[in-house]
Motif scaffolding. Structure first.
Motif, PDB file in Angstrom:
ATOM      1  N   ILE A  38      -7.343  64.441  -5.531  1.00  0.00           N
ATOM      2  CA  ILE A  38      -7.610  63.392  -4.542  1.00  0.00           C
ATOM      3  C   ILE A  38      -7.595  64.047  -3.163  1.00  0.00           C
ATOM      4  CG2 ILE A  38      -6.852  61.177  -3.593  1.00  0.00           C
ATOM      5  CD1 ILE A  38      -7.425  61.047  -6.626  1.00  0.00           C
ATOM      6  N   ILE A  81     -12.253  61.199  -4.898  1.00  0.00           N
ATOM      7  CA  ILE A  81     -11.641  61.423  -6.207  1.00  0.00           C
ATOM      8  C   ILE A  81     -12.527  62.445  -6.913  1.00  0.00           C
ATOM      9  CG2 ILE A  81     -10.968  60.374  -8.413  1.00  0.00           C
ATOM     10  CD1 ILE A  81     -11.301  57.600  -6.884  1.00  0.00           C
ATOM     11  N   THR A  99     -12.892  64.077 -10.382  1.00  0.00           N
ATOM     12  CA  THR A  99     -12.366  63.981 -11.754  1.00  0.00           C
ATOM     13  C   THR A  99     -12.620  65.263 -12.543  1.00  0.00           C
ATOM     14  OG1 THR A  99     -14.398  63.141 -12.767  1.00  0.00           O
ATOM     15  CG2 THR A  99     -12.923  61.508 -11.770  1.00  0.00           C
ATOM     16  N   ASP A 107     -14.980  49.839 -15.067  1.00  0.00           N
ATOM     17  CA  ASP A 107     -14.691  51.259 -14.820  1.00  0.00           C
ATOM     18  C   ASP A 107     -15.831  51.891 -14.029  1.00  0.00           C
ATOM     19  OD1 ASP A 107     -12.413  50.981 -16.265  1.00  0.00           O
ATOM     20  OD2 ASP A 107     -13.137  52.048 -18.047  1.00  0.00           O
ATOM     21  N   VAL A 131     -11.013  55.850 -13.715  1.00  0.00           N
ATOM     22  CA  VAL A 131     -11.195  55.201 -12.402  1.00  0.00           C
ATOM     23  C   VAL A 131     -11.665  53.757 -12.640  1.00  0.00           C
ATOM     24  CG1 VAL A 131     -12.315  55.291 -10.138  1.00  0.00           C
ATOM     25  CG2 VAL A 131     -11.837  57.427 -11.379  1.00  0.00           C
ATOM     26  N   VAL A 150      -6.551  54.656 -10.238  1.00  0.00           N
ATOM     27  CA  VAL A 150      -6.964  55.960 -10.751  1.00  0.00           C
ATOM     28  C   VAL A 150      -5.849  56.473 -11.652  1.00  0.00           C
ATOM     29  CG1 VAL A 150      -7.559  58.331 -10.094  1.00  0.00           C
ATOM     30  CG2 VAL A 150      -8.241  56.421  -8.614  1.00  0.00           C
ATOM     31  N   SER A 192      -4.737  59.650 -14.509  1.00  0.00           N
ATOM     32  CA  SER A 192      -5.006  60.870 -15.271  1.00  0.00           C
ATOM     33  C   SER A 192      -3.671  61.397 -15.782  1.00  0.00           C
ATOM     34  CB  SER A 192      -5.705  61.911 -14.387  1.00  0.00           C
ATOM     35  OG  SER A 192      -5.838  63.135 -15.073  1.00  0.00           O
ATOM     36  N   GLN A 248      -0.682  57.954 -11.755  1.00  0.00           N
ATOM     37  CA  GLN A 248      -1.559  56.858 -11.341  1.00  0.00           C
ATOM     38  C   GLN A 248      -1.573  56.741  -9.818  1.00  0.00           C
ATOM     39  OE1 GLN A 248      -0.005  53.457 -13.720  1.00  0.00           O
ATOM     40  NE2 GLN A 248      -2.107  53.328 -14.455  1.00  0.00           N
TER      41      GLN A 248
END
Ligand SMILES: [Zn+2]
Length: 325
Positions: free
Chosen positions: A52, A99, A101, A217, A222, A239, A241, A245
């Motif tokens: 991020i 973001i 990913t 989503d 996300v 978000v 992973s 969060q």
């Protein structure tokens, strides 16, 4: 963060207020105007496998009168004094974020339009992206939490040139609100002024505009959350992973002081002020109960921290900066 003298600062604040639809003849800004060096304008951290990057777009000004609109001056003034909030003007930062990913780069909100009068000290998104080493051409998706001009503003000047590959995602309610030929009957007067600029962005991006339902989503990990009130189609994002969060509030929780201490204090900038207050309370509750890390758009940079319950309200706990290398 900005080199300016007090006179220029006040003038910019006054111009900004007028340009954004307000008339404030006299401003008494209790601001420290000593020059300071500009900062790099970004801050990166990990959420699981995701990266991020918080981006500083700058600061702008809104009249103090527009906050706590349902509160009497006898209660409001001592609160604002105690929190070093100036009697005439509230300063707001704008913090878009990226973001990453690993599969997709998603920019959430885009700041103010550079070069406009109310962005005298904002509109720095492109500079902050460059400082962070993020090529605008590498952004796959721009998500707008909503279409107020301090969120869509970074797309207005050159919608297809600034982010040449990007899709634009926003809620279908929000797109319908701003893109309707009948926008003037759906938006407050102050917001309707910026609808033509938003419509130009949608027209320029054409088939790259993707309206979604709140709750859908955007990418794996996300997810959007329907948070209406600030605007009819306002969305926040969650978000996730691994076990990490991050809740991205957008403008559902606008200020680290009064929005936390008194979520029921209403804000002129919420299209539906009652619903805005309700949504704010519910989102604060969720953030506190679920111990979520939170990114706030208008919070002091980088705007990342936690929410704890305190008394009848909540308290903002800024996260520590973690610096590598
Ligand atoms: Zn905003």
């Amino acid at each position: 963060m900005f080199s300016t003298d007090r006179r220029a600062f006040l003038k910019a604040a006054a111009l900004g207020a007028v340009a954004s639809g307000f008339q404030i003849p006299e401003l008494a800004l209790a601001a420290d105007s000593r020059p300071v060096k500009p900062s790099p304008g970004y801050y990166s951290f990990a959420i699981g496998e995701f990266q991020i990057t918080m981006l500083c777009d700058g600061i702008f000004f809104l009249p103090t009168d527009s906050f706590a609109t349902n509160i009497q001056p006898e209660e409001k003034k001592p609160y604002f004094d105690a929190h070093y909030l100036a009697p005439d003007i509230v300063r707001l930062q704008a913090n878009p974020l990226v973001i990453d990913t690993g599969q997709k780069r998603i920019l959430v909100d885009t700041g103010l339009t550079p070069g406009t009068e109310w962005a005298a000290h904002a509109g720095r998104l492109t500079k902050s992206l460059a400082a962070a080493g993020i090529e605008p051409g590498s952004v796959d998706t721009v998500v707008l939490t909503h279409c107020h001009p301090d969120h869509i503003g970074g797309l207005v000047t050159d919608p297809t040139g600034q982010f040449p590959k990007t899709d634009l995602v926003l809620s279908e309610t929000e797109l319908d609100l701003w893109n309707s030929p009948d926008f003037a009957s759906k938006l407050p007067d102050w917001a309707a002024q910026s609808a033509p600029a938003a419509q130009k962005v949608f027209a320029a991006l054409g088939g790259r505009v993707h309206p979604i339902k709140g709750g859908a989503d955007i990418a794996t990990g996300v997810t959007t959350i329907d948070t209406p009130g600030h605007t009819q189609g306002h969305m926040s994002l969650l978000v996730g992973s691994g076990s990490d969060q991050l809740l991205i509030t957008g403008d559902a929780i606008a200020n680290i002081h009064f929005s936390f201490d008194h979520p029921q204090w209403q804000i002129k900038w919420d299209h539906d002020q009652e619903k805005g207050a309700k949504t704010r309370g519910a989102l604060l509750d969720r953030a506190a109960n679920d111990r979520l890390l939170v990114a706030g758009y208008h919070y002091p940079f980088p705007g990342v921290g936690h929410v704890v319950k305190e008394g009848m309200g909540y308290r903002w706990l800024p996260a520590d900066w973690v610096l590598d290398g």
